[in-house]
Structures are given as structure tokens and as C-alpha cells.
Scaffold this active site. Structure first.
Site, mmCIF file in Angstrom:
data_model
loop_
_atom_site.group_PDB
_atom_site.id
_atom_site.type_symbol
_atom_site.label_atom_id
_atom_site.label_comp_id
_atom_site.label_asym_id
_atom_site.label_seq_id
_atom_site.Cartn_x
_atom_site.Cartn_y
_atom_site.Cartn_z
ATOM 1 N N ASP A 1 0.903 -1.046 -0.022
ATOM 2 C CA ASP A 1 -0.017 0.044 -0.034
ATOM 3 C C ASP A 1 0.974 1.165 -0.070
ATOM 4 O O ASP A 1 2.203 1.140 -0.080
ATOM 5 C CB ASP A 1 -0.955 -0.237 1.168
ATOM 6 C CG ASP A 1 -0.320 -0.045 2.638
ATOM 7 O OD1 ASP A 1 0.949 -0.080 2.750
ATOM 8 O OD2 ASP A 1 -1.075 0.519 3.526
ATOM 9 N N LYS A 2 0.190 2.638 0.098
ATOM 10 C CA LYS A 2 1.143 3.587 -0.397
ATOM 11 C C LYS A 2 1.196 4.566 0.857
ATOM 12 O O LYS A 2 2.472 4.690 1.461
ATOM 13 C CB LYS A 2 0.128 4.486 -1.302
ATOM 14 C CG LYS A 2 1.226 5.751 -1.665
ATOM 15 C CD LYS A 2 0.460 6.521 -2.943
ATOM 16 C CE LYS A 2 -0.977 7.185 -2.317
ATOM 17 N NZ LYS A 2 -0.571 8.290 -1.335
#
Length: 857
Positions: free
Chosen positions: A344-345
Site C-alpha cells: 500500500d502507499k
């Protein structure tokens, strides 16, 4: 929290971009609405339900409750005893159970006790490891409300949340947990914290006709709402259902199963052969049972689960020192095999905080003027993240706020802010009055400042020629994935003048680019899987050195053939605007393409994918649901620890492959020798007590292989059982030949007594067997690997010293004497050197075969 979520209309100035009156999509600057599951129609098309404003009747509610079921996450309750007993029905347990039954039949009670304890312990460990999905679901349920305000029969009342049904009218206020998926009925604007559900780091704005998800929290405003989804039909329930469905069998478990199957087939074949021969020779049934017991005990890798668990546990302890806590031991091995890491970011690749980058200012405007005015239009005590970052950035860059920077701002001159209008979702800007004195009328130099959506500020500065550039500047920032904030100030005539545009972004962590590069060097491809906008994701990918082939999840629609979709997922560098079901599907597609997949996440929306991944990794500050679904929990922000974890996991795989090869080799050696001597001479070469002693000393000492020094692979590794079984079979067959030759020499050449032959063969099996670990611990010649760890050397030395002394002095067997003991040691060392050469030949043969690769090299 991660922004791995569906992009929504943000509720604070943090999300203000280049739109008129609404946040802009980063790619175009046009207004965007919610794109998450259950996204509403345009509010003007929304029709209130028939149950509003009087609510459902009690009778209607009861009917709907019977039709839709309770508003809760159903749990499947299993009989714990039946579930526990299920772990005794598998190949390895079958082997141990057979040994147990035979021990009882011949009344070897010491064997019965030892084997029984091993059997129960293995079952308990397996039983405890299989409850992670239940833990994840329990963590999810903790996020749900327990009571709600419901309109029934025209009267507001408090009801248990489980009693809610579609069509019910509920009221949600500041601080409430939304009890079900509901659609807002009121005309006001709400701010909703969906962080635990979607990973969004900022609250989102919701208005009339828009959906609020169960488990989210109201942080501003209140509204009546109609229930649309309950229980498993809600966003929350669907996510929970995915967690229950997700899961994969670890490659370690598959490898152990294959080893068990191989040894079972070998044991059955050899036992059948020797029993037939024994019966044909007229041996008594009790003797045949004694023999069968010896063979079964010899074939059962009783220490295999223990050695694997200890090796994994030692690796997990070392990882914990680095800030990675392992909750599922097989995941330590899976880390070494992953060739794709889906990350994920926000909060993982980025710092999960807004930062102000280089602003745009019109000609003649100083950046200090821009930042100072923006800070005056902010208020720290409001707790708004945009206000905080503006004030802190001004404080950092305007190093001495008490001095005149030449800009004439109140920030520089220290003029008081006498009036402040906070951010309003309708006006989409803040405004401060600076320099008004305590009496009537303004103080000299008094003015107004404002910050907000760029085009709102542009309209405010309608008479300023610079305002014409706002849309283009904001669009250019948006194309790079930046959010924008416009700032303006009034001049001496009271007219608004544009001061500039502040670009806002969540910057990458300092170590992210190095971490991605390190992962690539280890043969691991990092794919970004985020709920943020495509443009933002591509800009981040560019900054950290990832590929920028970031796709929207529209590419995953079912109009494409499944094989084409899987290839698309495999070739992409990541996906943006994903939902939980997309993350889960992406992981599963990659697994179906033959990849070993790691997944990082921190929110409820990540839980299904974390559970499905071969190695689910919950990052720092993850929700309880994500931690429960994950195999590894990081205690420090970022991914830097993962590179170390992957390298260490590959060393762990090497240790386990070394042990598995050794264990199979020795099982073949003992089984083959017993079978060969029975068939050829109708003679038991060792007693049952010797087999048990051999297992206790050698397998006990070999536990220290968990600390051995090895070289891990520079590429992802998997359990290549063809290679492991081939090398082990070659070494095992050579071991049978060597030991049988020693037996023949003792019987036919030196005419030793049966007791001396038993002692001779036992010592040979013990010494030669344990020296084999120094053959299998390296692919090359035995001296080319790192020196063995001290615990392994000491444990082997102690075990073989005991075995030698027991044999020399005849403890429980015929004394062998020092002369014969020295001869056995010399013979074993010569055989060790021969085995090392044959191992090289086996690997050479395997390397010439296409598609065959050593398990850990």
C-alpha cells in the site's frame, strides 16, 4: 493510516485542489465525487425512502428482520474437540500413530510415552495456528456499534444494532459509530472518519444521498439516514466474508506433506517386502511385529516438525529484534520465497503526513508573504491537519517571525488576528481578519487573508490578473498528484489579491527508494496497490524508482478473459483506486500465475488480501483487524525492515532444506539397511532401543541447525522437492551401501558376534548419519560454505561422544571397545568424503535438467 482506499471527496482543505467549489481529481482538475463501493447518485436524483419521516412500524421491522437476518457478522462455531482431532488425520500423524499402535502391541511403554507426547504436541501446535481468521473477524467486530437511535412507529428509540433492518431510519451524530451501511437524508454536510475501513488518513465529506459505511465514525455534523445494507450485505460484512474465505496453504506445509508422503510410500514398500520375507521364513508373529515397530520408528521423522518450528522460531526472534513480529511461523519461510511484494502507499511508501512543496507565486510576490498569509488564515487549535502543516511550514521557513521580511504581512509584523472564520464545506475556504484593534475601526495596515480551494480563491480575486493563471497552475499540480491550496490577501483598497498556490503532497519516506531498490536486487518486484488517485500514485512511483505503469481498477472489469486479466495484473507496476475485493483478487490472480506474493497493509480494507497473501505484512500503526489477518507485524514505519526479513528468511529456508535433505537421507539409510539385512540374512542389524537412542541423540543435536551459518540466495527461492528428494535419495542409497558393507565385513570377514555387530552398526549409523549434515548444509564442497555455527558443532560433538562412550562401554548393548570404535570413526570419515563427491555429481546432474532448480540456491 493508509490511503489505500476508494478516493472520496475530502472534508478538509487538505484535499482542496484545482476545482471550483469541490476537490479536484488529480489528473484533470475536474470535480470528482465518491468512487467507493455504494457511491451515491447525484444528490438531486436521490429520493427519500417511504419510511421517512415516520420510520418503519414494529411489524414491518420484525418482518424485515426475519427476511434479512440480524445486523451482525455471523460466526461459524465449530466443535473444538472435533477440530482438534482433525489434526491427527494426515500423513505425518499416520506414521506416528502407526508407531504408537505397534509400540503398544509389543508393550514398549517407554516408546509409547515418547511417541504419544510427540503426537499430542504436534496436534496442539497445528490447532493453535489455525485460528487466525477467527481472530481477524473478532477484531473486525470490535469496530461495530452496539446500539443505535432508530425511528420506529413515529417515535425515536434506542435499539440494539443487531435489530436494524433495511429501511430503518437512524440518527447519527458527532462521535457515533455508524451502525450499518446508511444513506444520509439530511441536507447538511458530514465529516466521516473511515480510516479503519478504508485506510484514508483524512476524514471524508458526505452529504445528502451519500453512503456512510458501518464501522466509520462521525467527526462533524449529524443527520438522519436510511439503512441500506446490514450484516453480510454491508461493506463491512463483505470485507469480513473475504477474510473468512481467504487463506493459502504455506509452501512449508506442502513440503512437509510431500516429505511425509515420500517416506510413507518408502516405509510401506520396504515393510511389506520384509514382512512377506519374514513370514515366508516362518518367523514368529511377535518377531515380525518387533521388526515392523523398528522400521516404522525409523521411518517416522519424529523431529521434523520440531526442527522446522525451532528454525522458524529462531528466525522470528531475530526478526523481532529488527522490529518485525511474526504471528504465524510458516510466514518466516514464505518471506524468503516471495517474488512479488504488493505494497500500500500511505504510511508505508510515504510518510503519511502532508508537506508543502515549492509553491507558485505571481510576479512581484514573495514566498514569505504567501506562507505568512497562509499561516494567518490557519488556526492550530482547530486540529485541522492542513492548518497544522501550514503553520509549521511557515514557522520552519520564516525563521524569525518577529522580523520584517519586507512582505508587510501580519505574520512578520506580529499583528493580531482579531477574527477567524474556519473552513466551511460550502464556501471551501478560511478567512482571518488581521490588525483590527480593540476599539471601533481598523488599526493601521489592517487586512483580510484567506486560503482554500484554488478556484474559489481565484473567484475571490476576480479583479487580479494573476487569478487567470490559477486553473492552469492547479491543473499542472494535479497532474503530478499534488493537492493545491490557494492563498489571497486584501490590499489597501480592500480588494483581494492572489498571493499564490501551495502544492500539498504526502512525500515518500526517506528510505523508500533505497528499500525498493534493495527489493529489486533481491529479485522481488514491488507493486503499488493503493486506493489513492492514479496520478498521485504515478508521481510517487516516479519519485521512488518504481515503474509508472499504474492502472485504474477499471482495468479489472469482467469484460476481459480471466487469463488476460491475470497477465495484465502480472505485467503492471500497480493499481490505484482499489477496493478490498480488488486487493484480494489481485493477490489471488498473482498466486494463480505461480507467484509467491507478499502483501502489506494497515486497514480493515487490507485484511482480506493480507490473509490471502503468502506473507501478509501489517505495517506500523495498523488496525487490529489488519494485525490479526497478517502473518508479520512491523513495529517501525516503512518497509526497510522487509528487505532484511527477506534475506534472513532465505537463510532460514536454506537451513530447513539442509535439514530436510539430511532427515530423508538418514531415514533411507536406516530403512534400507534394515530391509537389506532382513532379506539377505534374516537378521535385525539394530535393536528397537538403538533406534530410539539414535533418534534422541542425533535429532536432538540437529535442533541446533536453527543457528547454523548459511548463505541465503540472492533470488526468490522455493521448495524444489524434486531436487531435495533426488539428492537425499542418492546420499541415502550410498549410506545404505556403506553401512551394509560394514555389516558384511563384521559378519563374514571378522566373524563378530551378533551383539558386536549390533553395536558396530549402531555406532556407524550414529556417526555417519550426523556427519551427513555437514554434507547437506552446502551445495558445493563441504568446506566452501561458512563455517558451522558453534552450537551445531558442540551439539554434534556431544551427541557423538555420548554415542561412542555408550557403544565402547556397552550401556544397554554389547561393549564394542576402543579399537573397533576408532575403526568405525575412520570408516565414517572416508564415507563422508565420498558422499560429498556424490552430492556434487547429483547437483551437476540436476543442473543439466531444464526446469530443475535447487531449493535454496
Amino acid at each position: 493510516m493508509s490511503t489505500d482506499t476508494v478516493p472520496t471527496v475530502p472534508a478538509t482543505p487538505a484535499a482542496l485542489t484545482a476545482t471550483t467549489g469541490a476537490p479536484a481529481g488529480p489528473a484533470t482538475g475536474a470535480a470528482t465525487g465518491p468512487t467507493d463501493p455504494g457511491a451515491p447518485e447525484e444528490p438531486e436524483d436521490f429520493e427519500p425512502p417511504a419510511s421517512w419521516p415516520d420510520g418503519l412500524t414494529t411489524a414491518e421491522a420484525h418482518r424485515l428482520l426475519r427476511e434479512h437476518g440480524p445486523n451482525e457478522i455471523a460466526e461459524e462455531h465449530k466443535n473444538p474437540l472435533r477440530e482438534f482431532l482433525g489434526y491427527f488425520w494426515a500423513p505425518i500423524p499416520w506414521m506416528i500413530e502407526t508407531a504408537l499402535i505397534l509400540s503398544i502391541a509389543v508393550q514398549h511403554w517407554v516408546d509409547v510415552a515418547i511417541i504419544g507426547v510427540l503426537l499430542v504436541v504436534n496436534g496442539l501446535v497445528a490447532f493453535m495456528e489455525e485460528h487466525e481468521a477467527a481472530n481477524a473477524i473478532a477484531a473486525l467486530k470490535q469496530r461495530l456499534a452496539t446500539e443505535a437511535r432508530v425511528l420506529r412507529d413515529g417515535v425515536w428509540r434506542t435499539e440494539a444494532v443487531r435489530e436494524l433492518v433495511p429501511g430503518d431510519i437512524v440518527r447519527v451524530r458527532l462521535g457515533d459509530v455508524v451502525p450499518a451501511d446508511v444513506r444520509a437524508l439530511g441536507s447538511g454536510t458530514l465529516e466521516v472518519d473511515q480510516a479503519a475501513l478504508t485506510g484514508e488518513s483524512l476524514p471524508v465529506e458526505r452529504g445528502r444521498g451519500e453512503t456512510l459505511y458501518s464501522g466509520s465514525v462521525i467527526v462533524r455534523g449529524e443527520t438522519d439516514a436510511v439503512v441500506e445494507g446490514t450484516g453480510t450485505n454491508s461493506f463491512f460484512g463483505k470485507t469480513t466474508a473475504l477474510v473468512g474465505e481467504a487463506g493459502s496453504v504455506s509452501h512449508l506445509q506442502q513440503a512437509v506433506l510431500k516429505i511425509g508422503n515420500y517416506l510413507i510410500l518408502l516405509a510401506v514398500a520396504l515393510v511389506t517386502l520384509t514382512v512377506i520375507v519374514s513370514v515366508a521364513r516362518g518367523n514368529p508373529v511377535l518377531s515380525v511385529l518387533e521388526f515392523a515397530l523398528v522400521v516404522v520408528i525409523a521411518s517416522v521423522p519424529v523431529a521434523l516438525p520440531a526442527v522446522m518450528s525451532v528454525t522458524l522460531a529462531v528466525g522470528a526472534r531475530n526478526l523481532a529484534k529488527r522490529g518485525a513480529v511474526v504471528s504465524n511461523l510458516p510466514a518466516v519461510e514464505e518471506l524468503g520465497s516471495i517474488d512479488i511484494l504488493c505494497s500500500d502507499k500511505t504510511g508505508t511508501l510515504t510518510e503519511n503526513r502532508l508537506a508543502i512543496l515549492d509553491p507558485w507565486v505571481p510576479d512581484g510576490i514573495d514566498q514569505a508573504d504567501l506562507l505568512g498569509s497562509a499561516a494567518l488564515a490557519s488556526r492550530a487549535e482547530n486540529g485541522d491537519p492542513i492548518d497544522r502543516i501550514v503553520i509549521s511550514t511557515a514557522a520552519d521557513r520564516l525563521t524569525d517571525p518577529g522580523t520584517d521580511s519586507g512582505s508587510g504581512t501580519g505574520w512578520a509584523h506580529g499583528l493580531p488576528v482579531t477574527d477567524f472564520v474556519p473552513f466551511d464545506p460550502v464556501t471551501k475556504r478560511t478567512e482571518a481578519t488581521v490588525g483590527f484593534g480593540p476599539g471601533p475601526g481598523p488599526a493601521p495596515g489592517a487586512y483580510h487573508v484567506s486560503k482554500g480551494a484554488p478556484q474559489v480563491i481565484a473567484r475571490l480575486c476576480d479583479g487580479d490578473p494573476s487569478a487567470a493563471h490559477v486553473a492552469a497552475i492547479a491543473d499542472s499540480f494535479a497532474a503530478r498528484g499534488f493537492r493545491s491550496l490557494g492563498v489571497a490577501r486584501t490590499d489597501e483598497s480592500g480588494a483581494w489579491r492572489l498571493l499564490g498556490i501551495l502544492p500539498l503532497a504526502d512525500p515518500p519516506r526517506e528510505d523508500t527508494a533505497d528499500t525498493v531498490a534493495a527489493a529489486n536486487e533481491l529479485g522481488v518486484s514491488v507493486k503499488m496497490v493503493t486506493g489513492d488517485q492514479v496520478a498521485i500514485s504515478r508521481e510517487l512511483a516516479r519519485q521512488i524508482g518504481m515503474g509508472d505503469n499504474i492502472l485504474n481498477t477499471h482495468a479489472l472489469d469482467d469484460s476481459r478473459p480471466e487469463a488476460e486479466l491475470a497477465e495484465l495484473v502480472e505485467m503492471s507496476d500497480g493499481f490505484a483506486q482499489v477496493f478490498p475485493e480488488h486487493k484480494y483478487r489481485i493477490v489471488k490472480m498473482l498466486q494463480e500465475r505461480g507467484h509467491i506474493v507478499g502483501m502489506t497493509g494497515d486497514g480493515v480494507n487490507d485484511a482480506p488480501a493480507l490473509k490471502q497473501a503468502d506473507a501478509g505484512i501489517a505495517v506500523a500503526d495498523a488496525t487490529d483487524a489488519a494485525r490479526a489477518a497478517a502473518d508479520v507485524v512491523l513495529l517501525t514505519p516503512g518497509l526497510s525492515v522487509i528487505s532484511h526479513a527477506i534475506s534472513q528468511a532465505r537463510e532460514i529456508i536454506q537451513r530447513m532444506v539442509n535439514y530436510a535433505t539430511y532427515r530423508i537421507t538418514e531415514t533411507i539409510r536406516v530403512l534400507g539397511l534394515i530391509t537389506l539385512t532382513i532379506v539377505a540374512y534374516n537378521f535385525f542389524p539394530v535393536t528397537a532401543m538403538m533406534i530410539v537412542l539414535l533418534a534422541l541423540l542425533n535429532d536432538g543435536a540437529i535442533l541446533t541447525i536453527a543457528y547454523d551459518k548459511v548463505r541465503g540466495s540472492h533470488k526468490p527461492v522455493t521448495w524444489d522437492m524434486r531436487s531435495v528428494l533426488t539428492v537425499a535419495t542418492v546420499l541415502g542409497a550410498v549410506g545404505v551401501a556403506e553401512t551394509f558393507l560394514l555389516f558384511v565385513l563384521g559378519r563374514e570377514v571378522f566373524h563378530l558376534s551378533d551383539g558386536l555387530i549390533h553395536s558396530l552398526v549402531y555406532l556407524s549409523l550414529s556417526v555417519s548419519g550426523q556427519l551427513t549434515i555437514f554434507v547437506t548444509r552446502t551445495r558445493g564442497r563441504f568446506w566452501t560454505s561458512p563455517a558451522p555455527a558453534k552450537p551445531l558443532v558442540i551439539a554434534v560433538a556431544v551427541a557423538q561422544t555420548i554415542a561412542t562412550l555408550v557403544t565402547v562401554f556397552g550401556v544397554g548393548m554389547t561393549p564394542l571397545g576402543w579399537g573397533w570404535a576408532a575403526a568405525v570413526w575412520g570408516y565414517a570419515i572416508c564415507c563422508f568424503l565420498l558422499e560429498d563427491q556424490l552430492k556434487l555429481a547429483a547437483h551437476w546432474f540436476l543442473d543439466r535438467r531444464p526446469g530443475v532448480r535447487s531449493a535454496a540456491h
